[in-house]
Design a protein around this motif. Sequence first.
Motif, PDB file in Angstrom:
ATOM      1  N   VAL A 722       0.382  -1.506   0.108  1.00 16.38           N
ATOM      2  CA  VAL A 722       0.400   0.065   0.368  1.00 16.38           C
ATOM      3  C   VAL A 722       0.778   1.551  -0.314  1.00 16.38           C
ATOM      4  N   ARG A 723       0.328   1.951  -1.085  1.00 16.25           N
ATOM      5  CA  ARG A 723       0.770   3.119  -1.070  1.00 16.25           C
ATOM      6  C   ARG A 723       1.352   4.233   0.138  1.00 16.25           C
ATOM      7  N   SER A 724       2.319   4.540   0.742  1.00 13.95           N
ATOM      8  CA  SER A 724       3.025   5.578   2.247  1.00 13.95           C
ATOM      9  C   SER A 724       2.544   6.362   2.003  1.00 13.95           C
ATOM     10  N   THR A 725       1.437   7.398   3.259  1.00 12.74           N
ATOM     11  CA  THR A 725       1.482   8.366   3.785  1.00 12.74           C
ATOM     12  C   THR A 725       2.038   9.237   3.940  1.00 12.74           C
ATOM     13  N   ARG A 726       2.169  10.234   4.284  1.00 13.27           N
ATOM     14  CA  ARG A 726       2.663  10.854   5.343  1.00 13.27           C
ATOM     15  C   ARG A 726       1.661  11.956   6.117  1.00 13.27           C
ATOM     16  N   PRO A 792      -4.969  15.675   7.816  1.00  8.66           N
ATOM     17  CA  PRO A 792      -4.885  15.883   5.959  1.00  8.66           C
ATOM     18  C   PRO A 792      -3.361  14.949   6.152  1.00  8.66           C
ATOM     19  N   VAL A 793      -3.112  14.025   4.547  1.00 12.78           N
ATOM     20  CA  VAL A 793      -1.867  13.114   4.434  1.00 12.78           C
ATOM     21  C   VAL A 793      -1.687  13.586   2.500  1.00 12.78           C
ATOM     22  N   VAL A 794      -0.072  13.179   3.166  1.00 15.63           N
ATOM     23  CA  VAL A 794       0.830  13.674   1.095  1.00 15.63           C
ATOM     24  C   VAL A 794       1.536  12.662   1.667  1.00 15.63           C
ATOM     25  N   GLN A 795       0.855  12.445  -0.222  1.00 10.90           N
ATOM     26  CA  GLN A 795       1.502  11.020  -0.731  1.00 10.90           C
ATOM     27  C   GLN A 795       1.812  11.303  -1.976  1.00 10.90           C
ATOM     28  N   LEU A 894      -9.362  -2.449  -0.441  1.00  9.58           N
ATOM     29  CA  LEU A 894      -8.782  -1.456  -0.861  1.00  9.58           C
ATOM     30  C   LEU A 894      -8.972  -0.527  -2.218  1.00  9.58           C
ATOM     31  N   GLU A 895      -8.817   1.140  -1.898  1.00 12.26           N
ATOM     32  CA  GLU A 895      -9.479   1.964  -2.583  1.00 12.26           C
ATOM     33  C   GLU A 895      -8.907   3.000  -2.191  1.00 12.26           C
ATOM     34  N   PRO A 896      -8.573   4.169  -3.282  1.00 13.53           N
ATOM     35  CA  PRO A 896      -8.761   3.456  -4.325  1.00 13.53           C
ATOM     36  C   PRO A 896      -7.729   3.038  -4.797  1.00 13.53           C
ATOM     37  N   GLY A 903       1.184  -2.042 -13.822  1.00 14.80           N
ATOM     38  CA  GLY A 903       1.386  -1.771 -12.918  1.00 14.80           C
ATOM     39  C   GLY A 903       0.216  -1.203 -12.127  1.00 14.80           C
ATOM     40  N   LEU A 904      -0.116  -1.368 -11.171  1.00 12.24           N
ATOM     41  CA  LEU A 904      -1.762  -1.371 -10.154  1.00 12.24           C
ATOM     42  C   LEU A 904      -0.836  -0.341  -9.328  1.00 12.24           C
ATOM     43  N   SER A 905      -1.794   0.795  -8.571  1.00 11.62           N
ATOM     44  CA  SER A 905      -0.838   1.098  -6.945  1.00 11.62           C
ATOM     45  C   SER A 905      -2.290   1.140  -6.172  1.00 11.62           C
ATOM     46  N   VAL A 906      -1.795   0.398  -4.877  1.00 14.75           N
ATOM     47  CA  VAL A 906      -3.234   0.271  -3.162  1.00 14.75           C
ATOM     48  C   VAL A 906      -3.027   1.561  -2.856  1.00 14.75           C
ATOM     49  N   LEU A 907      -3.932   2.216  -3.158  1.00 14.15           N
ATOM     50  CA  LEU A 907      -3.325   3.892  -2.497  1.00 14.15           C
ATOM     51  C   LEU A 907      -4.391   3.697  -0.560  1.00 14.15           C
ATOM     52  N   ASP A 908      -5.419   3.399  -0.353  1.00 19.38           N
ATOM     53  CA  ASP A 908      -5.349   3.251   0.958  1.00 19.38           C
ATOM     54  C   ASP A 908      -6.516   2.040   1.164  1.00 19.38           C
ATOM     55  N   ALA A 909      -6.434   1.371   2.001  1.00 15.97           N
ATOM     56  CA  ALA A 909      -6.125   0.058   2.527  1.00 15.97           C
ATOM     57  C   ALA A 909      -7.520   0.267   3.870  1.00 15.97           C
ATOM     58  N   SER A 910      -8.036  -0.748   4.219  1.00 19.08           N
ATOM     59  CA  SER A 910      -9.079  -0.610   5.614  1.00 19.08           C
ATOM     60  C   SER A 910      -8.925  -2.558   5.770  1.00 19.08           C
ATOM     61  N   VAL A 911      -8.669  -2.688   7.436  1.00 22.78           N
ATOM     62  CA  VAL A 911      -8.649  -4.940   7.563  1.00 22.78           C
ATOM     63  C   VAL A 911      -9.711  -4.476   8.721  1.00 22.78           C
ATOM     64  N   ARG A 912     -10.655  -4.778   8.818  1.00 21.31           N
ATOM     65  CA  ARG A 912     -11.000  -5.497   9.513  1.00 21.31           C
ATOM     66  C   ARG A 912     -11.227  -7.101  10.349  1.00 21.31           C
TER      67      ARG A 912
END
Length: 930
Positions: A722-726, A792-795, A894-896, A903-912
């Motif tokens: 998953v692409r990191s954010t800061r 806010p986050v930067v990616q 996984l969205e978006p 290739g592809l990039s997973v920009l955000d993810a959540s897991v329960r």
Amino acid sequence: METPPVHAYPDHWEADVVLRDGGTARIRPITEDDAERLVSFYEQVSDESKYYRFFAPYPRLSAKDVHRFTHHDQVDRVGLAVTVGGEFIATVRYDRIDDRGRPASTPADEAEVAFLVQDAHQGRGIASALLEHIAAVARERGIRRFAAEVLPANTKMIKVFRDAGYTQKRSFEDGSVRLTLDLEPTAESLAVQRGREQRAEARSVQRLLAPGSVAVVGTGRAPGGVGRTVLRNLLGAGFTGRMYAVNHAFEEDRTEIDGVPAVRSVARIGEPVDLAVLAVPAERVPDVVADCGEHGVRGLVVLSAGYAESGPEGRERQRALVRQARSYGMRIIGPNAFGIINTADAVRLNASLAPEPPERGRIGLFTQSGAIGIALLSGLYRRGAGLSSFVSAGNRADVSGNDILQYWYEDPDTDVALLYLESIGNPRKFTRLARRTAAVKPVVVVKGARHSGSAPPGHAVPVTRIPDATVSALMRQAGVIRVDTVTELVDAGLLLACQPLPAGPRVAILGNSESLGLLTYDACLTEGLRPLRPRDLTTAATPADFRAALADALSDDACDAVVVTAIPHVGETGPPAPTDGGALGTALREATARTASKPVAVVHVEIDGLPEALSPPATPGPSGSAAGPGDGAAPAGAVPRIPAYPAAERAVRALGEAVRYAQWRREAGRPGKVPEAIDDAIDQGAAAALIERLLGDGADPRGMRLTPADAHELLALYGIPVRSTRPAPDADSAAVAAARLGYPVALKTTAPHLRHRADLGGVRLDLADEAQLRLAYRELTEALGGPDELKPVVQAMVPRGVDTVVRAAIDAAAGAVLSFGLAGAPSELLGDLAHRLVPATDRDVADLIRSIRTAPLLFGWRGSAPVDTPALEELLLRVSRLVDDHPEIVSVTLEPVVVAAQGLSVLDASVRLAPPPARDDLGPRRLPSY
């Protein structure tokens, strides 16, 4: 010496099971109160069986033995018993041992196991069922291996272990065979278990549908009434077995009614009774069930109402009925049932209230509604279709659609399975059975109560939260033909039962009406078929013209199916003769008889006698002689039958379902797989350890949402970066983060109400330098709120592509479901999502991507560059593998997921995560308990 801990009675180990001969029995833990039952059981075991158990003559159990065999700690020492009528018929026991064979406690992971089955019940598959259950108990208690000492002469017990499918070792020591079984389930052990389940459940239904004798309990003394109607229908069908009329109110001197022996109770019947049909008030049913059970009746059809459909009190009455019947080894159809029918010549059973009994045919019909059952029987009767069997299960407290599918799967008299369902008690099992059955014969389903959000009255089942469209998609993945109405159910059933499957979607259209041909052409396009230009024979066409045209179409390699359209003949000789319908039907059947390799359907408008001429009385040959759907030929000597429809749309819809099913069946012959390449970058063990640590000992049963860092760590263990954010709590922090990531960057909010909402300005893309970043930060906070609210986050920016969403979730009823769609409006506003069951194969995910309506955007729509769908398919397979390997994962989003040309990039993810749920489709065989 410490006192061993006291463990609560493990009631979840209790289970009702179907045995090899179709009877039922109960498996439960042995308790201290079972001493007398154990002694009585042991007295009925032969000396030989005792010798095999104890390796020495052992005529009776001592008091010490009885105490030992009835007192267990339910951890290191466990005993299970099989009971019928409350009495033991078999036992099994394990004792945990160390590596020297001495009694032990945890962490020792091996146990010695021993069985004992009463001689009168050997050969019923009891030991095999007990092994499944005691193995499940052992795994739950941390035991990984069973050891068993068996005398070489005890070949039956050796076979039980050998055939179980577990990994095992054998050695010969001191005159006995030592077997060691690894209790970890294997593909072979699961296949063995499901094969036994299928044969046992099919046999239990066969005992109900092919009884040698039937007692109708509640037969009225005067004509009329439910019981008397059932007796009349049994007589009218020509039932080949023995019949008895039972009513406790019969006079003592009454000996017969309608020529059938009459008695006051089942106990007074001097011969075995296989099936009892109960038509008595609900309050009298328990006494009747006891009477039947004591007399050895094998199964019940309970027509009586007043059960779960009437409210909570009735639901408890229904549960008590099932417990009572199963305690005697009987299965139940009902309560509140309409009855059962078997048209086989060797049986001719009509134990139902059906006013119009069906002809013998190749269609099996199951309904959960008596009213719908009446409608379907009537519709099939009017259209000349015959049935092999019919079951109306009412509240289906015991026998369900799953049981009937088990029976139809290997029934040589059934070519097509039609089901009307209002609820599905075990959806995972239904999907599994339907997929297996659909591989050899069509399964057509119409489901009622689709949008009510709850089960119908009388049906106690898990309530699914997933939309009906998802349920439909999952059914189609399993090969089920899902239709919307009972009319469509009959339409599809008729075509599938008497016509071969089409080889493709190309449809020839011919007839004597240009307008009706055009309507058929349009209907084909609507169904996704490829119609050829209609051939107009003109209104003056004769039956001979139709015969020649149909023969030409059937021999044309350019088409896969034919639709014939017909209106009344219009010619110079005046109005058509009354026999024109018959002549036309005969001509069409003659054409198909010569070349019967393609399906033919007829659409007609007001032609008297044509449907009857197209469907002459069925004359099926002996069981198994008929060609199945798609075989391309009718049975030898059989008259070809062609389905007729009053509207083009109905005929073409049925044909479209046949085309899609035929395509699924061809693909099912080449099952998909999970490519070995996805094993790269997967660390299942590390993921399991991480999940165990995150859940901890006191996990909330409602589950927990992982922090972004934990979610990203877990996904990375399955090759899903998953692409990191800061974080950017202020403009200066945002500038520092961007400098580390490298420009261009994106600035976006992570506030829940603004996530993925670029339309509200919560996402700013392609910020090329610090000046643009600071400007975007100021505009964002001024328009939407302060940094504390927006978070806010930067990616870093990723290559442009198509934004998609990938989800996996566990539904209480349907199981694990993998979903895919385009992110944003297509999925959220239009509901354009596709779904497949987990685990998914390469074929499943390829089809999943192409199933959404907006799929063209992924494949170069209007000149755009196609995206990297192989990378997307691999991502879907990895998500499927993740949730399949770890039942603690209840949802992944996984969205978006931005899919670019490469290739592809997973920009955000959540897991329960949540404590793993019980899996009713993977444990040992057991009947459902509602």
